[in-house]
Motif scaffolding. Structure first.
Motif, mmCIF file in Angstrom:
data_model
loop_
_atom_site.group_PDB
_atom_site.id
_atom_site.type_symbol
_atom_site.label_atom_id
_atom_site.label_comp_id
_atom_site.label_asym_id
_atom_site.label_seq_id
_atom_site.Cartn_x
_atom_site.Cartn_y
_atom_site.Cartn_z
ATOM 1 N N ILE A 221 125.959 9.519 28.806
ATOM 2 C CA ILE A 221 125.279 9.041 30.008
ATOM 3 C C ILE A 221 124.265 10.083 30.454
ATOM 4 O O ILE A 221 124.599 11.270 30.559
ATOM 5 C CB ILE A 221 126.278 8.794 31.160
ATOM 6 N N VAL A 222 123.026 9.663 30.716
ATOM 7 C CA VAL A 222 121.967 10.552 31.186
ATOM 8 C C VAL A 222 121.573 10.126 32.591
ATOM 9 O O VAL A 222 121.289 8.951 32.836
ATOM 10 C CB VAL A 222 120.742 10.510 30.242
ATOM 11 N N TYR A 223 121.568 11.102 33.529
ATOM 12 C CA TYR A 223 121.291 10.832 34.938
ATOM 13 C C TYR A 223 119.926 11.384 35.325
ATOM 14 O O TYR A 223 119.607 12.538 35.031
ATOM 15 C CB TYR A 223 122.367 11.469 35.815
ATOM 16 N N LYS A 224 119.128 10.550 36.035
ATOM 17 C CA LYS A 224 117.780 10.951 36.425
ATOM 18 C C LYS A 224 117.489 10.513 37.864
ATOM 19 O O LYS A 224 118.142 9.626 38.401
ATOM 20 C CB LYS A 224 116.739 10.312 35.490
ATOM 21 N N ASN A 225 116.476 11.157 38.434
ATOM 22 C CA ASN A 225 115.920 10.751 39.731
ATOM 23 C C ASN A 225 116.985 10.757 40.838
ATOM 24 O O ASN A 225 117.286 9.740 41.452
ATOM 25 C CB ASN A 225 115.268 9.367 39.617
ATOM 26 N N TYR A 226 117.523 11.943 41.098
ATOM 27 C CA TYR A 226 118.558 12.078 42.114
ATOM 28 C C TYR A 226 117.991 11.991 43.526
ATOM 29 O O TYR A 226 116.902 12.474 43.818
ATOM 30 C CB TYR A 226 119.259 13.428 41.982
ATOM 31 N N VAL A 227 118.780 11.373 44.398
ATOM 32 C CA VAL A 227 118.546 11.418 45.842
ATOM 33 C C VAL A 227 119.897 11.742 46.482
ATOM 34 O O VAL A 227 120.935 11.718 45.816
ATOM 35 C CB VAL A 227 118.010 10.076 46.385
ATOM 36 N N ARG A 228 119.893 12.015 47.774
ATOM 37 C CA ARG A 228 121.148 12.267 48.490
ATOM 38 C C ARG A 228 121.293 11.287 49.649
ATOM 39 O O ARG A 228 120.342 11.024 50.374
ATOM 40 C CB ARG A 228 121.217 13.712 48.997
ATOM 41 N N GLU A 229 122.491 10.774 49.775
ATOM 42 C CA GLU A 229 122.836 9.861 50.862
ATOM 43 C C GLU A 229 124.056 10.446 51.566
ATOM 44 O O GLU A 229 125.137 10.557 50.974
ATOM 45 C CB GLU A 229 123.145 8.466 50.307
ATOM 46 N N LEU A 230 123.886 10.868 52.817
ATOM 47 C CA LEU A 230 124.935 11.561 53.567
ATOM 48 C C LEU A 230 125.468 12.765 52.784
ATOM 49 O O LEU A 230 126.652 13.069 52.797
ATOM 50 C CB LEU A 230 126.086 10.609 53.913
ATOM 51 N N GLY A 231 124.563 13.432 52.071
ATOM 52 C CA GLY A 231 124.921 14.617 51.306
ATOM 53 C C GLY A 231 125.405 14.330 49.901
ATOM 54 O O GLY A 231 125.506 15.257 49.088
ATOM 55 N N MET A 232 125.720 13.081 49.565
ATOM 56 C CA MET A 232 126.241 12.741 48.247
ATOM 57 C C MET A 232 125.096 12.547 47.253
ATOM 58 O O MET A 232 124.183 11.764 47.507
ATOM 59 C CB MET A 232 127.076 11.465 48.314
ATOM 60 N N PRO A 233 125.101 13.246 46.105
ATOM 61 C CA PRO A 233 124.036 13.043 45.120
ATOM 62 C C PRO A 233 124.217 11.715 44.386
ATOM 63 O O PRO A 233 125.310 11.387 43.935
ATOM 64 C CB PRO A 233 124.225 14.225 44.165
ATOM 65 N N ILE A 234 123.123 10.947 44.310
ATOM 66 C CA ILE A 234 123.146 9.651 43.629
ATOM 67 C C ILE A 234 121.952 9.594 42.682
ATOM 68 O O ILE A 234 120.811 9.789 43.088
ATOM 69 C CB ILE A 234 123.073 8.494 44.637
ATOM 70 N N ALA A 235 122.222 9.338 41.402
ATOM 71 C CA ALA A 235 121.149 9.198 40.410
ATOM 72 C C ALA A 235 120.639 7.759 40.444
ATOM 73 O O ALA A 235 121.407 6.832 40.214
ATOM 74 C CB ALA A 235 121.651 9.559 39.024
ATOM 75 N N LYS A 236 119.359 7.570 40.706
ATOM 76 C CA LYS A 236 118.795 6.222 40.804
ATOM 77 C C LYS A 236 118.519 5.611 39.436
ATOM 78 O O LYS A 236 118.329 4.395 39.339
ATOM 79 C CB LYS A 236 117.506 6.250 41.635
ATOM 80 N N GLU A 237 118.494 6.423 38.386
ATOM 81 C CA GLU A 237 118.289 5.927 37.026
ATOM 82 C C GLU A 237 119.386 6.493 36.122
ATOM 83 O O GLU A 237 119.606 7.713 36.092
ATOM 84 C CB GLU A 237 116.918 6.330 36.492
ATOM 85 N N VAL A 238 120.066 5.618 35.420
ATOM 86 C CA VAL A 238 121.177 6.019 34.563
ATOM 87 C C VAL A 238 121.040 5.306 33.215
ATOM 88 O O VAL A 238 121.035 4.085 33.155
ATOM 89 C CB VAL A 238 122.538 5.659 35.197
ATOM 90 N N GLU A 239 120.916 6.089 32.139
ATOM 91 C CA GLU A 239 120.823 5.504 30.802
ATOM 92 C C GLU A 239 122.105 5.770 30.029
ATOM 93 O O GLU A 239 122.678 6.865 30.102
ATOM 94 C CB GLU A 239 119.627 6.072 30.042
#
Length: 270
Positions: A221-239
């Motif tokens: 799994i490759v994670y890209k384009n992280y953002v944070r929501e209430l401090g939690m890191p979330i990758a908006k693109e996942v291959e």
């Protein structure tokens, strides 16, 4: 590429290279975790981010907890995750909605033009249903349920480092997906080995490789384009890749942390 295969690669990513790196037979001091003898109790085993003491692996995991995930206090405030997006396969584009709740409840709804599939782990049982027909919810077969349960944890297997049936070790520091990453390996008594590639600058996951020690199947799994929501890191693109072959790309268009996800939402009769 079957839809079933794509779905279970997606499950792993929520959570997420073709060959794994080698390692020497002996590990340097501080490259594995040792349970403190005075703390061999349920409290430390059930702690997601305990004090790990000294050593290279302890330092890396502590920075992963603090810099990557925002620290224990912030993590304690997170209870659930709700997300939606599109899942691109070789032959189709599907609509995805998913809910996760601590510690390991997950519900996924995947829709195409012909069907609407629901896949759930309620903390005890894994079950599925195809809506729009007269079939009742049914328990997943053992092999499906095992893979689903493996990836149901909200967070990662780097949390709860002293949990029973888990071993964590430092493998190497290597270039990965354009980043320099610490490679940390988790071996679970469920028969999975998981390699996490943690960015040495941001301490975010850039890649995760799941090896099923029973079947030999490798899911990357490759994670890209992280953002944070209430401090939690979330990758908006996942291959996702299976045995080195591209399987799918998940693109999130909406996500909410602590958005009213309730335990009853995961029950089979709901």
């Amino acid at each position: 590429m079957t839809l079933k295969r794509s779905i279970f690669c997606l499950i792993t990513s929520l959570g997420l290279f073709a060959t794994l790196s080698g390692e020497s037979d002996s590990k340097a001091l501080g490259d594995t975790l040792t349970m403190p003898t005075e703390q061999t109790n349920a409290i430390i085993q059930q702690s997601p981010m305990p004090d790990l003491g000294k050593g290279r692996l302890a330092r890396i995991l502590t920075r992963y907890y603090n810099d990557g995930l925002g620290g224990a206090e912030q993590w304690d405030q997170i209870s659930s995750l709700k997300l939606s997006g599109t899942l691109k396969l070789e032959e189709a584009v599907l609509e995805l909605n998913a809910y996760q709740k601590k510690p390991d409840l997950i519900k996924m709804m995947i829709r195409d033009n012909r069907s609407h599939q629901v896949l759930v782990y309620d903390g005890t049982n894994a079950w599925k249903k195809i809506t729009g027909n007269k079939t009742e919810p049914e328990s997943m077969k053992e092999s499906e349920a095992r893979r689903f349960k493996h990836s149901s944890l909200l967070g990662s297997h780097l949390l709860y480092p002293y949990a029973r049936g888990k071993e964590i070790e430092y493998v190497d520091t290597v270039p990965t997906e354009g980043y320099i990453c610490h490679q940390i390996r988790v071996t679970l008594d469920s028969g999975y080995q998981v390699d996490y590639f943690i960015d040495i600058r941001t301490y975010l996951q850039r890649k995760v490789v799941h090896l099923d020690l029973r079947s030999g199947l490798v899911n990357s799994i490759v994670y890209k384009n992280y953002v944070r929501e209430l401090g939690m890191p979330i990758a908006k693109e996942v291959e996702s890749f299976e045995n080195g072959e591209w399987v799918s790309k998940l693109t999130l268009n909406d996500f909410k942390v602590n958005s009213g996800v309730m335990p009853w939402m995961f029950k089979m009769n709901h």
